[in-house]
Scaffold this motif. Structure first.
Motif, mmCIF file in Angstrom:
data_model
loop_
_atom_site.group_PDB
_atom_site.id
_atom_site.type_symbol
_atom_site.label_atom_id
_atom_site.label_comp_id
_atom_site.label_asym_id
_atom_site.label_seq_id
_atom_site.Cartn_x
_atom_site.Cartn_y
_atom_site.Cartn_z
ATOM 1 N N GLY A 16 0.777 -1.226 0.000
ATOM 2 C CA GLY A 16 0.000 0.000 0.000
ATOM 3 C C GLY A 16 0.810 1.277 0.000
ATOM 4 N N ASP A 17 2.097 1.173 -0.288
ATOM 5 C CA ASP A 17 2.929 2.376 -0.369
ATOM 6 C C ASP A 17 3.578 2.425 -1.750
ATOM 7 N N ASP A 18 4.440 3.365 -1.952
ATOM 8 C CA ASP A 18 5.100 3.504 -3.248
ATOM 9 C C ASP A 18 6.573 3.125 -3.162
ATOM 10 N N GLY A 19 6.871 2.094 -2.336
ATOM 11 C CA GLY A 19 8.251 1.672 -2.141
ATOM 12 C C GLY A 19 8.767 0.792 -3.263
ATOM 13 N N ASP A 20 10.006 0.376 -3.114
ATOM 14 C CA ASP A 20 10.619 -0.491 -4.123
ATOM 15 C C ASP A 20 10.022 -1.893 -4.131
ATOM 16 N N MET A 21 9.551 -2.372 -2.975
ATOM 17 C CA MET A 21 8.816 -3.637 -2.934
ATOM 18 C C MET A 21 7.384 -3.334 -3.343
ATOM 19 N N ARG A 22 6.965 -3.931 -4.444
ATOM 20 C CA ARG A 22 5.657 -3.611 -5.015
ATOM 21 C C ARG A 22 4.552 -4.534 -4.510
ATOM 22 N N GLY A 23 4.890 -5.796 -4.174
ATOM 23 C CA GLY A 23 3.866 -6.728 -3.711
ATOM 24 C C GLY A 23 4.468 -8.085 -3.400
ATOM 25 N N ILE A 24 3.587 -9.013 -2.994
ATOM 26 C CA ILE A 24 4.040 -10.377 -2.696
ATOM 27 C C ILE A 24 3.176 -11.390 -3.424
ATOM 28 N N VAL A 25 3.756 -12.572 -3.576
ATOM 29 C CA VAL A 25 3.054 -13.748 -4.087
ATOM 30 C C VAL A 25 3.493 -14.929 -3.235
ATOM 31 N N ILE A 26 2.600 -15.870 -3.032
ATOM 32 C CA ILE A 26 2.956 -17.107 -2.341
ATOM 33 C C ILE A 26 2.498 -18.261 -3.223
ATOM 34 N N TYR A 27 3.461 -19.107 -3.585
ATOM 35 C CA TYR A 27 3.205 -20.250 -4.463
ATOM 36 C C TYR A 27 3.230 -21.561 -3.686
ATOM 37 N N ASP A 28 2.340 -22.449 -4.055
ATOM 38 C CA ASP A 28 2.319 -23.811 -3.520
ATOM 39 C C ASP A 28 2.849 -24.730 -4.615
ATOM 40 N N VAL A 29 4.169 -24.787 -4.692
ATOM 41 C CA VAL A 29 4.858 -25.612 -5.686
ATOM 42 C C VAL A 29 5.974 -26.381 -4.987
ATOM 43 N N ALA A 30 6.468 -27.406 -5.635
ATOM 44 C CA ALA A 30 7.440 -28.303 -5.014
ATOM 45 C C ALA A 30 8.851 -27.723 -4.925
ATOM 46 N N THR A 31 9.230 -26.888 -5.900
ATOM 47 C CA THR A 31 10.620 -26.422 -5.940
ATOM 48 C C THR A 31 10.703 -24.939 -6.261
ATOM 49 N N LYS A 32 11.834 -24.348 -5.924
ATOM 50 C CA LYS A 32 12.091 -22.950 -6.268
ATOM 51 C C LYS A 32 12.150 -22.790 -7.784
ATOM 52 N N ALA A 33 12.705 -23.775 -8.459
ATOM 53 C CA ALA A 33 12.785 -23.715 -9.922
ATOM 54 C C ALA A 33 11.387 -23.610 -10.536
ATOM 55 N N GLU A 34 10.429 -24.320 -9.954
ATOM 56 C CA GLU A 34 9.055 -24.251 -10.451
ATOM 57 C C GLU A 34 8.467 -22.853 -10.204
ATOM 58 N N ALA A 35 8.707 -22.296 -9.026
ATOM 59 C CA ALA A 35 8.239 -20.929 -8.732
ATOM 60 C C ALA A 35 8.902 -19.936 -9.675
ATOM 61 N N ASP A 36 10.209 -20.087 -9.888
ATOM 62 C CA ASP A 36 10.939 -19.203 -10.817
ATOM 63 C C ASP A 36 10.348 -19.284 -12.224
ATOM 64 N N SER A 37 10.012 -20.489 -12.650
ATOM 65 C CA SER A 37 9.453 -20.685 -13.985
ATOM 66 C C SER A 37 8.100 -19.990 -14.124
ATOM 67 N N ILE A 38 7.273 -20.109 -13.101
ATOM 68 C CA ILE A 38 5.954 -19.466 -13.149
ATOM 69 C C ILE A 38 6.110 -17.954 -13.231
ATOM 70 N N ILE A 39 6.889 -17.387 -12.329
ATOM 71 C CA ILE A 39 6.994 -15.931 -12.283
ATOM 72 C C ILE A 39 7.737 -15.375 -13.491
ATOM 73 N N SER A 40 8.658 -16.133 -14.057
ATOM 74 C CA SER A 40 9.391 -15.616 -15.222
ATOM 75 C C SER A 40 8.483 -15.467 -16.437
#
Length: 135
Positions: free
Chosen positions: A85-109
């Motif tokens: 809710g501010d205008d900072g460098d962090m714009r937002g969050i996401v939380i993924y229910d996936v098995a690996t970081k590589a899978e999360a990276d693939s989704i967000i990329s």
């Protein structure tokens, strides 16, 4: 609750909160057993040198970003997402229910805002009691 935080910290130290450890484990505190599960939390970040675009193109990318998030939520891979809710460098969050970081990276990329260079993301493994909900 303080004991729970200490137990979680100690357990995470043992499991190193990384992809090498199990994705779920049981943790007992008194008469309560928690099933802890590893999720992936992503911090959407402002891009300092993002490309200059006209407002129509920015709105098009934003709509595509929102549609992409909705599609991932429908599949169950995206549990929660939202802007700060501010205008900072962090714009937002996401939380993924996936098995690996590589899978999360693939989704967000494949997120249109990330692909267009409008957002960057920093993904971290995150542990929570399975079935936790916001109240």
């Amino acid at each position: 609750m303080k004991n729970l935080a200490v137990l979680i910290a100690l357990t995470l130290f043992v499991f190193e909160a990384s992809a090498q450890g199990p994705r779920e484990f049981e943790m007992k505190e008194g008469d309560t057993t928690y099933v802890m599960k590893r999720y992936y939390m992503g911090f959407l970040m402002r891009v300092a040198d993002k490309p200059e675009l006209d407002s129509a193109k920015v709105m098009e990318i934003q709509q595509a970003h929102q549609d992409y998030m909705s599609a991932n939520a429908k599949t169950g891979t995206l549990l929660i997402a939202g802007p700060f809710g501010d205008d900072g460098d962090m714009r937002g969050i996401v939380i993924y229910d996936v098995a690996t970081k590589a899978e999360a990276d693939s989704i967000i990329s494949n997120d249109p805002a990330v692909k267009a260079g409008r957002l960057a993301i920093d993904i971290k493994p995150w542990w929570a009691a399975k079935g936790s909900v916001l109240k």
